[in-house]
Write an enzyme that holds these catalytic residues in place. Structure first.
Site, PDB file in Angstrom:
ATOM      1  N   GLU A  91       0.801  -1.213   0.000  1.00  0.00           N
ATOM      2  CA  GLU A  91       0.000   0.000   0.000  1.00  0.00           C
ATOM      3  C   GLU A  91       0.834   1.263   0.000  1.00  0.00           C
ATOM      4  OE1 GLU A  91      -4.050  -1.575   2.029  1.00  0.00           O
ATOM      5  OE2 GLU A  91      -2.717  -0.372   3.241  1.00  0.00           O
ATOM      6  N   CYS A 104       3.236   8.157   1.824  1.00  0.00           N
ATOM      7  CA  CYS A 104       3.850   7.103   2.625  1.00  0.00           C
ATOM      8  C   CYS A 104       4.008   5.877   1.722  1.00  0.00           C
ATOM      9  CB  CYS A 104       2.925   6.806   3.807  1.00  0.00           C
ATOM     10  SG  CYS A 104       3.494   5.472   4.836  1.00  0.00           S
ATOM     11  N   CYS A 111       7.162  -8.021   6.232  1.00  0.00           N
ATOM     12  CA  CYS A 111       8.385  -7.549   6.892  1.00  0.00           C
ATOM     13  C   CYS A 111       8.913  -8.654   7.785  1.00  0.00           C
ATOM     14  CB  CYS A 111       8.105  -6.299   7.720  1.00  0.00           C
ATOM     15  SG  CYS A 111       9.580  -5.646   8.542  1.00  0.00           S
ATOM     16  N   CYS A 115       7.810  -6.848  14.512  1.00  0.00           N
ATOM     17  CA  CYS A 115       7.471  -6.087  15.728  1.00  0.00           C
ATOM     18  C   CYS A 115       6.080  -6.485  16.224  1.00  0.00           C
ATOM     19  CB  CYS A 115       7.516  -4.597  15.450  1.00  0.00           C
ATOM     20  SG  CYS A 115       9.133  -4.044  14.893  1.00  0.00           S
ATOM     21  N   CYS A 118       2.851  -4.405  15.164  1.00  0.00           N
ATOM     22  CA  CYS A 118       2.735  -4.009  13.749  1.00  0.00           C
ATOM     23  C   CYS A 118       2.065  -5.113  12.934  1.00  0.00           C
ATOM     24  CB  CYS A 118       4.121  -3.698  13.193  1.00  0.00           C
ATOM     25  SG  CYS A 118       4.137  -3.412  11.413  1.00  0.00           S
ATOM     26  N   GLY A 165       7.085  -2.756   5.413  1.00  0.00           N
ATOM     27  CA  GLY A 165       8.453  -3.217   5.208  1.00  0.00           C
ATOM     28  C   GLY A 165       9.505  -2.393   5.918  1.00  0.00           C
ATOM     29  N   GLU A 166      10.686  -2.992   5.996  1.00  0.00           N
ATOM     30  CA  GLU A 166      11.840  -2.338   6.625  1.00  0.00           C
ATOM     31  C   GLU A 166      12.747  -1.873   5.481  1.00  0.00           C
ATOM     32  OE1 GLU A 166      13.076  -1.327   9.731  1.00  0.00           O
ATOM     33  OE2 GLU A 166      14.554  -0.665   8.299  1.00  0.00           O
ATOM     34  N   SER A 197      12.486   5.539   7.442  1.00  0.00           N
ATOM     35  CA  SER A 197      12.190   5.115   8.810  1.00  0.00           C
ATOM     36  C   SER A 197      12.715   3.695   8.992  1.00  0.00           C
ATOM     37  CB  SER A 197      10.674   5.148   9.031  1.00  0.00           C
ATOM     38  OG  SER A 197      10.357   4.655  10.311  1.00  0.00           O
ATOM     39  N   SER A 219      12.606   3.978  14.811  1.00  0.00           N
ATOM     40  CA  SER A 219      11.488   3.495  15.624  1.00  0.00           C
ATOM     41  C   SER A 219      12.019   2.954  16.941  1.00  0.00           C
ATOM     42  CB  SER A 219      10.747   2.395  14.850  1.00  0.00           C
ATOM     43  OG  SER A 219      10.187   2.950  13.684  1.00  0.00           O
ATOM     44  N   LEU A 220      11.803   3.707  17.991  1.00  0.00           N
ATOM     45  CA  LEU A 220      12.425   3.400  19.284  1.00  0.00           C
ATOM     46  C   LEU A 220      11.499   2.531  20.145  1.00  0.00           C
ATOM     47  CD1 LEU A 220      15.192   4.330  20.261  1.00  0.00           C
ATOM     48  CD2 LEU A 220      14.065   6.177  21.508  1.00  0.00           C
ATOM     49  N   HIS A 221      10.362   3.073  20.494  1.00  0.00           N
ATOM     50  CA  HIS A 221       9.266   2.357  21.172  1.00  0.00           C
ATOM     51  C   HIS A 221       9.524   1.920  22.606  1.00  0.00           C
ATOM     52  CE1 HIS A 221       7.606   2.487  17.250  1.00  0.00           C
ATOM     53  NE2 HIS A 221       8.348   1.526  16.768  1.00  0.00           N
ATOM     54  N   ASN A 299      -2.241   1.980  16.634  1.00  0.00           N
ATOM     55  CA  ASN A 299      -3.426   1.615  15.851  1.00  0.00           C
ATOM     56  C   ASN A 299      -3.686   0.131  16.065  1.00  0.00           C
ATOM     57  OD1 ASN A 299      -4.020   4.137  14.456  1.00  0.00           O
ATOM     58  ND2 ASN A 299      -1.981   3.823  13.602  1.00  0.00           N
ATOM     59  N   CYS A 342      -0.736   4.231  10.441  1.00  0.00           N
ATOM     60  CA  CYS A 342       0.503   3.452  10.592  1.00  0.00           C
ATOM     61  C   CYS A 342       0.226   2.054  11.106  1.00  0.00           C
ATOM     62  CB  CYS A 342       1.410   4.069  11.639  1.00  0.00           C
ATOM     63  SG  CYS A 342       1.896   5.700  11.274  1.00  0.00           S
TER      64      CYS A 342
HETATM   65  N1  SAH Z   1       9.898  -0.657   9.170  1.00  0.00           N
HETATM   66  C1  SAH Z   1      10.096   0.725   9.393  1.00  0.00           C
HETATM   67  C2  SAH Z   1       9.136   1.600   8.619  1.00  0.00           C
HETATM   68  C3  SAH Z   1       7.728   1.135   8.478  1.00  0.00           C
HETATM   69  S1  SAH Z   1       6.758   1.189   9.933  1.00  0.00           S
HETATM   70  C4  SAH Z   1      10.043   1.037  10.867  1.00  0.00           C
HETATM   71  O1  SAH Z   1       9.667   0.179  11.644  1.00  0.00           O
HETATM   72  O2  SAH Z   1      10.430   2.147  11.230  1.00  0.00           O
HETATM   73  C5  SAH Z   1       6.456   2.917  10.127  1.00  0.00           C
HETATM   74  C6  SAH Z   1       6.144   3.352  11.554  1.00  0.00           C
HETATM   75  O3  SAH Z   1       4.868   2.850  11.968  1.00  0.00           O
HETATM   76  C7  SAH Z   1       7.155   2.815  12.554  1.00  0.00           C
HETATM   77  O4  SAH Z   1       7.553   3.806  13.457  1.00  0.00           O
HETATM   78  C8  SAH Z   1       6.358   1.755  13.249  1.00  0.00           C
HETATM   79  O5  SAH Z   1       6.873   1.499  14.508  1.00  0.00           O
HETATM   80  C9  SAH Z   1       4.974   2.336  13.278  1.00  0.00           C
HETATM   81  N2  SAH Z   1       3.933   1.357  13.534  1.00  0.00           N
HETATM   82  C10 SAH Z   1       3.906   0.067  13.156  1.00  0.00           C
HETATM   83  N3  SAH Z   1       2.775  -0.529  13.570  1.00  0.00           N
HETATM   84  C11 SAH Z   1       2.050   0.421  14.208  1.00  0.00           C
HETATM   85  C12 SAH Z   1       0.778   0.436  14.837  1.00  0.00           C
HETATM   86  N4  SAH Z   1       0.018  -0.657  14.871  1.00  0.00           N
HETATM   87  N5  SAH Z   1       0.365   1.578  15.376  1.00  0.00           N
HETATM   88  C13 SAH Z   1       1.120   2.695  15.312  1.00  0.00           C
HETATM   89  N6  SAH Z   1       2.321   2.750  14.735  1.00  0.00           N
HETATM   90  C14 SAH Z   1       2.788   1.616  14.188  1.00  0.00           C
HETATM   91 FE1  SF4 Z   2       8.664  -4.204  10.089  1.00  0.00          FE
HETATM   92 FE2  SF4 Z   2       8.547  -1.611  10.774  1.00  0.00          FE
HETATM   93 FE3  SF4 Z   2       6.436  -3.248  11.150  1.00  0.00          FE
HETATM   94 FE4  SF4 Z   2       8.610  -3.535  12.665  1.00  0.00          FE
HETATM   95  S1  SF4 Z   2       7.245  -1.736  12.581  1.00  0.00           S
HETATM   96  S2  SF4 Z   2       7.472  -5.188  11.677  1.00  0.00           S
HETATM   97  S3  SF4 Z   2      10.213  -3.056  11.201  1.00  0.00           S
HETATM   98  S4  SF4 Z   2       7.315  -2.657   9.205  1.00  0.00           S
END
Ligand code: SAH
Ligand code: SF4
Length: 382
Positions: A91, A104, A111, A115, A118, A165-166, A197, A219-221, A299, A342
């Site tokens: 997408e 975006c 991926c 995570c 995600c 994707g990463e 990112s 992406s720290l989290h 989300n 996201c």
């Molecule tokens: N793989 C890369 C880029 C794609 S994800 C990365 O992880 O940075 C883009 C952003 O969306 C990242 O910061 C990710 O942590 C965040 N993200 C992923 N799943 C999410 C969710 N369910 N709710 C909010 N943010 C999310």
């Molecule tokens: Fe992959 Fe980014 Fe989703 Fe983590 S947050 S699974 S790195 S797309």
């Protein structure tokens, strides 16, 4: 087999043209027709010699991906789902701002990082996108929007590699795509308006600094390794100290003088005051205002078993960081009603089944538009 010209940056296109016995300036002309004018047929390219157009028709094409669906949110966000074959879809999401907007873009189908929060990560990894498939998202969206909005000038003014994707795990396809985005003969975006990112693949951050330093979001989290290990499995390989050090090294090359940290707010998991204070300590261990923090309300999707932090919790968390001098913003969620936010891209496993059904139904579908003005793709033999 025909070559898809969306696969090339200008250097690549020049080499391709030279092989056809054509000079570099022909490659520049061709590149402009494709990316600045959105041409998909060689016979549109009126200032190219007829002989060259004939030659190209035999060996090359400008091929976007079939659009499976298009959703327009009440807030103007548009989400396109593209068929990348073998039952996979990716997408791209357009987020309008007052004048222009942000696209975006996805870099992989699925991926491998996995995570916990995600939905793309929950799908697993299918395959890397090619440069052409990454570029096709921007090419299609930009020229579709120009036609739809009846605009001659650029509509997309920022690209964020924050779709599925990463991106740095698809490095060889990513870098030429970034170069096309930056090229003045194509989209001409400044380095600060293109953001990669990453979940924190340290050696790739260093490579990007050398090869194509665009704006970096990490992406720290989580503020500590124990928690981050459970959210971003990659942390076991590249723990926080290494990651933060890589961000510092990147700063010397970055187009902005800060790195953006993304932090997905998960109810009862990483959103306590204690987490905020730990985060302050970790970031402030490095002198100066060198980063910004972007809090993303989670989300939710069913398979995650996680919940979104309450708004007042997000506010309290942001206040601790802002009070300590770390510039912290809370991301406004856009396109919620069409699952374009996201981490919801291409949805969960159930949605994936729906995607397959839709793809089956629309097998012969070409890019479609709201009012049938979408750029069309044409193969060499079309
Ligand atoms: N793989 C890369 C880029 C794609 S994800 C990365 O992880 O940075 C883009 C952003 O969306 C990242 O910061 C990710 O942590 C965040 N993200 C992923 N799943 C999410 C969710 N369910 N709710 C909010 N943010 C999310
Ligand atoms: Fe992959 Fe980014 Fe989703 Fe983590 S947050 S699974 S790195 S797309």
């Amino acid at each position: 087999m025909t070559v898809n010209l969306l696969d090339f940056d200008l250097e690549g296109l020049t080499v391709f043209c030279e092989r056809l016995g054509e000079k570099r300036f022909r490659a520049v002309q061709l590149f402009r027709w494709i990316h600045q004018k959105g041409a998909s047929r060689f016979d549109e390219m009126s200032d190219l010699a007829k002989s060259l157009r004939e030659k190209l028709r035999g060996v090359a094409c400008i091929m976007a991906m079939p659009v499976v669906s298009q959703h327009i949110s009440a807030d103007g966000t548009i989400k396109w789902l593209f068929d990348v074959g073998d039952g996979n879809a990716v997408e791209a999401v357009f987020i309008p701002e007052s004048d222009r907007g942000t696209l975006c873009v996805s870099s992989q189908a699925g991926c491998a990082v996995g995570c916990r929060f995600c939905s793309t990560g929950h799908q697993g990894f299918s395959r890397n996108l090619t440069t052409g498939e990454i570029m096709a998202q921007l090419w299609f969206a930009e020229h579709f929007l120009r036609q739809h909005l009846k605009r001659d000038e650029r509509v997309i003014s920022r690209v964020v590699m924050m779709g599925m994707g990463e991106p740095v795990q698809n490095y060889n396809a990513l870098v030429p795509a970034l170069r096309v985005m930056l090229d003045d003969n194509a989209y001409g975006l400044s380095r600060r308006r293109v953001t990669v990112s990453t979940s924190g693949i340290v050696p790739m951050i260093d490579r990007l600094a050398q090869d194509c330093p665009v704006a970096l979001a990490v992406s720290l989290h989580a503020p500590n390794d124990a928690l981050r290990d459970t959210l971003v499995p990659l942390n076991l390989k590249y723990p926080l100290a290494q990651l933060v050090a890589a961000c510092h090294r990147y700063l010397a090359h970055a187009p902005r003088d800060f790195i953006t940290f993304e932090y997905c707010m998960l109810d009862g998991v990483n959103d306590s005051d204690a987490c905020a204070h730990q985060l302050v300590d970790r970031i402030q261990a490095h002198a100066g205002a060198w980063c910004k923090l972007n809090l993303i309300p989670f989300n939710p999707f069913p398979a995650s078993g996680l919940l979104r932090s309450k708004p007042d919790r997000v506010q309290a968390f942001a206040k601790i960081l802002n009070d300590s001098g770390i510039i912290t913003t809370i991301r406004k969620t856009r396109g919620d009603d069409i699952d374009a936010a996201c981490g919801q891209l291409a949805g969960d496993v159930k949605d994936r089944t729906r995607v397959m059904v839709r793809m089956e139904r629309n097998k012969t579908m070409r890019p479609v538009s709201i009012d049938d003005h979408a750029p069309r793709t044409e193969g060499a033999d079309a």
